[in-house]
Scaffold this active site. Structure first.
Site, PDB file in Angstrom:
ATOM      1  N   ASP A   1      -5.124  -3.139  -2.355  1.00 48.88           N
ATOM      2  CA  ASP A   1      -4.682  -1.991  -2.570  1.00 48.88           C
ATOM      3  C   ASP A   1      -5.182  -0.942  -2.079  1.00 48.88           C
ATOM      4  OD1 ASP A   1      -2.303  -0.032  -2.971  1.00 48.88           O
ATOM      5  OD2 ASP A   1      -2.052  -0.511  -5.034  1.00 48.88           O
TER       6      ASP A   1
ATOM      7  N   GLU B   1      -3.126   8.296  -1.960  1.00 47.70           N
ATOM      8  CA  GLU B   1      -1.807   7.744  -2.431  1.00 47.70           C
ATOM      9  C   GLU B   1      -1.963   7.694  -3.947  1.00 47.70           C
ATOM     10  OE1 GLU B   1       0.998   4.567  -3.102  1.00 47.70           O
ATOM     11  OE2 GLU B   1      -1.205   4.878  -3.583  1.00 47.70           O
TER      12      GLU B   1
END
Length: 356
Positions: A177, A211
């Site tokens: 991720d 993010e």
């Protein structure tokens, strides 16, 4: 997976890219993606772009975030132990007893997250899970003065776990991720550059920053690029292991293909096109539903500049935000194929609008 692509994935995943400090990972990405681009550039905060078929229409942005969850040095005790602040969704309970690396100005400083031996906890009954401020790092320093010569407040920290292969095309690493996303958009660029199919769209492959702390880089680069349509690549929760409720979180399996998200910022016409090109290319898809937002960059890209038609494609990931994230390389290979097929399906000047 072809060897060069696997080597790129391994290097990308193993290169520390803590949120807000993504430079080294971005350099790896640009060096690879640049081989298949006509032009590359980065902006003030390190969002990186690789362009193909510049001047084409519509402008398609293929975006994924480069940063990983991390910690930062927050306090140094008189004894030389280091206390931390989290950057992104760090789980303090599973961070205990892990090896870490502090990315200091003068180089990497190795250490461990301290953990009290069970022998010393026999008097306690079910101690509560630790909070992030309870964690302490041991870098082998004997005093604050010694530790402060090695690190300073604000230095980012990542876990030391790296990429490895299991079996049945499964791989394990910290921070898949979302290096799998930036890998996928770079690979899509490669497929398009190598293809003999005429490309009408301008392709902006994007590796964006920050993010994990608020979808920040995606806001910046989507505003700057002003794409006509955007595809976002991220991870989603695989639910094919014990204790996870499928009735609550959906039925998502490793090895059954990428996940196409429905609802929220996902433009229905973009979703339909993705389904159509997947069917034509015999690319297996799984499906996910969201109530309002996805928790990904798609949530901010879609409303930028009055609305950008967007779609979210995700890779099933077991044990997300842990040092042992597990994904299927077979699933991962299908995502660049899907992105490239979507790009090749675009007609000159095509726009996506909800039919009313």
């Amino acid at each position: 997976m072809r060897k060069q692509s696997l080597d790129f994935l391994q290097t990308l995943v193993n290169t520390p890219s803590p949120t807000g400090h993504e430079v080294r990972g971005q350099r790896v990405w640009l060096d690879y993606a640049g081989q298949f681009a006509e032009e590359t550039f980065s902006d003030a905060y390190g969002n990186c772009v690789a362009l193909l078929n510049k001047g084409g229409s519509p402008r398609l942005m293929l975006a994924a975030h480069a940063d990983e969850i991390a910690m930062a040095v927050n306090f140094i005790s008189d004894e030389g132990f280091i206390y931390v602040r989290k950057m992104g969704g760090v789980n303090a309970a599973i961070t205990k007893a892990q090896r870490i690396v502090i990315h200091a100005k003068n180089g990497a400083v190795k250490g461990v997250v301290g953990n009290v031996a069970p022998h010393l906890l026999r008097e306690e009954k079910d101690p509560p899970p630790p909070k992030i401020h309870d964690l302490f790092l041991d870098i082998g320093a004997g005093s604050r003065k010694e530790a402060a010569k090695l690190v300073q407040i604000g230095d980012p920290i990542t876990l030391a776990d790296e990429f490895d292969l299991l079996r049945n095309d499964l791989a394990v690493a910290r921070a898949f991720d979302n290096r799998i996303g930036t890998f996928a958009v770079a690979e899509a660029l490669r497929l398009l550059q190598e293809s003999k199919t005429k490309l009408h769209a301008e392709i902006c492959a994007v590796s964006n920053v920050q993010e994990e702390v608020g979808l920040l880089g995606a806001r910046q680069i989507a505003y700057s690029l002003k794409p006509d349509v955007a595809l976002v690549v991220d991870v989603t929760h695989a639910t094919d292991y014990p204790t996870v409720s499928k009735t609550q979180h959906g039925d998502v399996k490793l090895g059954s293909g990428p996940v196409l998200t429905h609802g929220g910022p996902n433009h229905p016409e973009v979703v339909r096109r993705l389904e159509a090109v997947a069917k034509a290319g015999k690319i297996p898809l799984q499906h996910g539903a969201i109530s309002s937002n996805s928790g990904t960059d798609a949530d901010v890209i879609f409303w930028t500049r009055g609305g950008i038609a967007s779609g979210l494609v995700s890779l099933p990931n077991r044990y997300m935000h842990s040092p042992v994230e597990v994904v299927s390389l077979k699933d991962l290979e299908k995502i660049p194929e899907l992105l490239a097929a979507f790009a090749q399906s675009l007609k000159p000047g095509e726009q996506f609008k909800v039919k009313i």
